[in-house]
Each structure stands twice: as C-alpha cells, then as structure tokens.
Design an enzyme around this catalytic site. Structure first.
Site, PDB file in Angstrom:
ATOM      1  N   LYS A 260       0.723  -1.176   0.131  1.00  0.00           N
ATOM      2  CA  LYS A 260       0.226  -0.113  -0.095  1.00  0.00           C
ATOM      3  C   LYS A 260       0.847   1.525  -0.170  1.00  0.00           C
ATOM      4  CE  LYS A 260      -4.493   1.136   0.052  1.00  0.00           C
ATOM      5  NZ  LYS A 260      -5.775  -0.234  -0.343  1.00  0.00           N
TER       6      LYS A 260
ATOM      7  N   ASP B 208      -6.981   4.089  -4.202  1.00  0.00           N
ATOM      8  CA  ASP B 208      -7.912   3.922  -3.155  1.00  0.00           C
ATOM      9  C   ASP B 208      -8.294   5.312  -2.852  1.00  0.00           C
ATOM     10  OD1 ASP B 208      -7.660   2.029  -1.031  1.00  0.00           O
ATOM     11  OD2 ASP B 208      -7.323   4.037   0.416  1.00  0.00           O
TER      12      ASP B 208
ATOM     13  N   GLY C 245     -20.091   7.404   2.199  1.00  0.00           N
ATOM     14  CA  GLY C 245     -19.282   7.528   1.210  1.00  0.00           C
ATOM     15  C   GLY C 245     -20.674   7.853   0.390  1.00  0.00           C
TER      16      GLY C 245
ATOM     17  N   VAL D   4     -16.817   3.375  -4.911  1.00  0.00           N
ATOM     18  CA  VAL D   4     -17.088   1.532  -3.819  1.00  0.00           C
ATOM     19  C   VAL D   4     -18.447   2.351  -3.843  1.00  0.00           C
ATOM     20  CG1 VAL D   4     -16.585   0.286  -2.184  1.00  0.00           C
ATOM     21  CG2 VAL D   4     -14.744   1.772  -2.973  1.00  0.00           C
TER      22      VAL D   4
ATOM     23  N   TRP E  64     -20.543   4.356  -5.367  1.00  0.00           N
ATOM     24  CA  TRP E  64     -21.140   4.750  -6.397  1.00  0.00           C
ATOM     25  C   TRP E  64     -21.414   2.664  -7.198  1.00  0.00           C
ATOM     26  CZ3 TRP E  64     -18.615   3.393 -10.954  1.00  0.00           C
ATOM     27  CH2 TRP E  64     -18.744   2.921 -13.076  1.00  0.00           C
TER      28      TRP E  64
HETATM   29  O1  2IT Z   1      -8.287  -1.770  -0.686  1.00  0.00           O
HETATM   30  C1  2IT Z   1      -7.356  -2.319  -2.103  1.00  0.00           C
HETATM   31  O2  2IT Z   1      -8.366  -3.383  -2.171  1.00  0.00           O
HETATM   32  C2  2IT Z   1      -7.604  -1.299  -2.892  1.00  0.00           C
HETATM   33  N1  2IT Z   1      -7.617   0.115  -2.887  1.00  0.00           N
HETATM   34  C3  2IT Z   1      -7.093  -1.812  -4.009  1.00  0.00           C
HETATM   35  C4  2IT Z   1      -6.266  -1.818  -4.907  1.00  0.00           C
HETATM   36  C5  2IT Z   1      -6.277  -2.519  -5.989  1.00  0.00           C
HETATM   37  O3  2IT Z   1      -4.746  -3.281  -6.130  1.00  0.00           O
HETATM   38  O4  2IT Z   1      -6.950  -2.146  -6.734  1.00  0.00           O
END
Ligand code: 2IT
Length: 445
Positions: free
Chosen positions: A126, A166, A237, A241, A243
């Site tokens: 991440k 994200d 939200g 997500v 949507w």
């Molecule tokens: O929290 C998650 O799974 C995402 N933000 C997507 C990560 C991705 O590599 O598509």
C-alpha cells in the site's frame, strides 16, 4: 496460550509505538488466527506471524511540487511493501491528509490477507501521500502525481510492485502516474492497475469493488435464506465504491437510502436510483468532497450536517468510505433498528468493538473479504496486460462473481461456528494459510 498471544501483541506494540491503526488491524487478525497458528507448530517454529507483521520494506520520500500560484509545496510519499510471498506487491495508493505510516501499514497488512483470499497471485502493499486533492486544480494534481512518480518509479514494476487507486486516487491520477512512469522508464507495461480502457485498463475495474461487495453480501444473505430484493440499504461515502455498490443494489431490487461525505449524510427515502447514481460521479468530479448539494438537486432528500447515516432504519448497512467510520454506538443503533447484515466495503470500516458486536448479534462481513473484488479485478487487469489482450465486460464480471464466491466459501470453511459464520475468523485464517505456506516453502527470507 492466551498469555503467549498477549505477549506477542505487547512485543509488537513496543516495536511499533504509536501506530494505532496498524495495531488494531494486527490485533483483529492475531486474535482470530492464534489458535490455528499454535495448532501448527511448523508455523510457530518459523516465526511466520512475527514475519507477517513486519513489512518487507518501507519507502518514505519527499514530494516537492509547485502550485498554481508558483509557490513550492511539500508532501510526504510512501510505499509499504508488505509481503511478496505469493506474488508481486499489490495494493492501492491513497492521497489524503490523514495518511500516516500507521494507516498505510494497516492497509498493507490487510491487503496481504485480502489478496491471498482472491485466489490470484498477488502479494500485499500500500502507498500514498498526505497530499489533499480537495480544491486542487487539474494542473496541480498532475504536478503532484509527476513528482510522486519521479521517486516511486525506481521501487515498482510489473513483476515487483503494482500500485492502483484508493481514496483520492482515481482514473485521472492513475493516468498521470502511468504517463510519468512510462516516460521515465521508456516502457509500456502493466505497472499500475485502474488504468483507462484506452491504455490497458480492464472493463469493470471502476465498478469492481462495489459490485464485488454486493456479490459477497448476496452470499451472506443466501446463508440466511434471504436476497436483496426489497431490502433497504444504507451506504456511507459517495466515491467509486459507493457508486458501484449502489448500481448493483438497484439492479437486484434493493433500495439505497443514504450516502455520506465528510460534511454529513444524505437520506433519500425514495432511493438513490436512475440519474441520481450518475449524479454521484458529478459530485465527486467537483473535487469539493461534499454531499450537501445532493439535497438541493433532489428536494425529496434531507441533508444531516456532521452526522453519520447509521441511525436510519435499514435491513443492510454497507460502510463504503474509510476506516473506523462505524463505532459501537452506531452498531447498537443498527441492531436496535432491525438491521440483519453489515458488510464493510471500506477497509476496516468498523471499530474493533463494533465488528465484535455485529459478529455476535447479526451477520458481519469484514472488509478484507467483502471489498476484495476491487483488487481481484486489478489482478485480472494484470493478467490481461500480460497477455496483451482484453476481456469483455461479461468475461470480467463472470470471473469476479466466481472469485467472490470462492472468498465466501473460504470464510465459511474456516469461520463456521455452530449455526453461524464468524466471517472475521474465516477471512483471516483463509487469507493466512496460503501466505504462510508460501513463506515456509521459501525459507527464512
Ligand atoms: O483497498 C484496496 O483493495 C484497493 N484500494 C485496491 C487495490 C488494487 O490494487 O486494486
């Protein structure tokens, strides 16, 4: 044995002082995996859990850029490369002022288990920055993204680490990041996912997290002999997500009555349907991060300033915004109002106390299982890029459905407790096993 677990957690906290979100994520996993862990001495001997809780690598860097007034700005960039036992590091980038090392470590740790659950070969990672996209011009976003990638590019690659979006990172940002990577490396590769369809993106990727969350919740409901038909749903939200989830819920005959933003929440008793769903994208595109204008656009809706949507009476709740957005009091309110299911489309959407209470009283699906559809379709985007080929919407959606069913099966396999299913335990053990076995096979690395 419990004493051992407590000393394990104490030791971890001592080694990572102040990282409270990271501690919360680790605690939830360790508490549910511990008995399984100690029942398999080969894991304990190899210190698998200790190693899983330590990122393989953390990169932190300066991101200087120039705003539209010609002033120099400075942010901090991160990439937490958590675990590569089962594939290249994979996980999103978050651009939000709340981003800290603790937040990204919690997300990278969770991502490792989530990616393992998807059945696809992806490790966990991440990254992101404390940069706030709110109120920034397109030019400022591009300047920031280019500066961010000018350092990040040396740490990532299609076989090393594949970031995606994200919070605060959508199609526009991925485009700027991809452009700068390609320029620096002189390589057109699948180094990022969530790309535009014209340059290697996958169909369904924008919808995937929301769709996947609804598919997962459908399986949870089926366990109770129920469907989404006629159910009322609250969502928090108003991004990608939310949507995606709302679109799919409408298709299945459910009625979504809430969305929310940092400014408060919207209650729409008539349901968020038709052009109201596309209006969410318009709201997001303003870059103002507010939902209040929805109630001006659609007078049947009410805006509640500074409040969260969980007080409204619904059958199902799907937190879809950010971590710890639903606490114990919210959980109590939902239960008292007859809610039968909470499925986290956000990462660690519920506090530990709320997640525990919901698991005990109703059905609770944790983020790392419920929202895995997003990264799963990212994995499918990587496959398509490797083949230099693209699947149809139907092909991608079909694979997504199979993956969400497989994740649900894994949760049931490891989480069944008498008549009920402990999805937290099921997802944690289900995600743990593949990573642990791969780590054992690869020796002390
Ligand atoms: O929290 C998650 O799974 C995402 N933000 C997507 C990560 C991705 O590599 O598509």
């Amino acid at each position: 044995m419990k004493t051992d677990m407590n000393s394990f957690l104490e030791e971890l906290k001592g080694r990572t002082p102040g990282e409270k979100e990271f501690h919360q994520a680790v605690e939830e996993v360790v508490e549910t995996v511990w008995d399984f862990y100690v029942a398999n001495p080969r894991y304990v001997k190899a210190k698998i859990l200790e190693r899983m809780c330590e990122p393989e690598r953390v990169v932190m860097f300066r991101v200087p850029w120039v705003n539209d007034k010609g002033e120099v700005e400075m942010n901090r960039g991160y990439r937490v490369e958590f675990n590569s036992a089962i594939g290249p590091y994979k996980g999103g980038l978050r651009f939000h002022p709340s981003v800290t090392l603790s937040i990204l470590k919690f997300l990278g740790f969770e991502q490792t288990f989530k990616n393992s659950l998807t059945t696809l070969p992806m490790g966990g990672g991440k990254g992101g920055s404390d940069f706030s996209p709110k109120g920034k011009s397109d030019n400022e976003i591009m300047s920031f993204c280019q500066s961010f990638m000018t350092e990040l590019y040396r740490h990532i690659g299609p076989n090393t680490d594949v970031p995606a979006g994200d919070i605060g990172v959508g199609g526009r940002e991925i485009g700027y990041l991809f452009g700068q990577y390609k320029r620096l490396k002189n390589e057109f590769t699948g180094v990022l996912t969530g790309k535009g369809i014209e340059y290697g993106g996958s169909l369904i990727r924008p919808e995937a997290t929301g769709y996947g969350a609804v598919y997962f919740a459908q399986h949870m409901l089926a366990e109770m002999g129920q469907t989404f038909e006629g159910k009322t749903v609250s969502i928090s939200g108003f991004g990608n997500v939310a949507w995606g989830a709302i679109s799919k819920l409408n298709e299945l005959g459910a009625k979504v009555v809430t969305i929310s933003g940092p400014d408060g929440y919207i209650y729409d008793p008539e349901g968020i349907t038709g052009d109201k769903v596309e209006y969410l994208l318009e709201l997001r595109a303003t870059n103002n991060d507010v939902v209040a204008p929805y109630a001006e656009e659609y007078p049947e809706a009410t805006f509640y300033a500074g409040k969260r949507p969980w007080v409204q009476k619904v059958d199902v709740a799907m937190p879809s915004a950010t971590q710890n957005e639903l606490d114990e009091n919210d959980a109590k309110a939902l239960i008292e109002n007859g809610c039968i299911l909470v499925a986290e489309a956000s990462n660690m959407g519920c506090t530990a106390e709320a997640a525990f209470l919901l698991t005990e009283k109703i059905a609770f699906g944790p983020g790392k299982a419920v929202n895995a559809g997003g990264v799963a379709v990212s994995g499918l985007e990587m496959s398509q890029n490797s083949m230099r080929y693209g699947w149809t919407r139907e092909e991608v959606d079909e694979r997504l459905k199979v993956i969400m069913k497989d994740i649900h099966d894994a949760c049931v396999k490891y989480g069944r407790e008498g008549d009920s299913i402990n999805y937290i335990k099921g997802a944690n053990i289900g995600g743990f096993v593949k990573v642990a076995d791969a780590m054992l096979a690869q020796g002390v690395v």
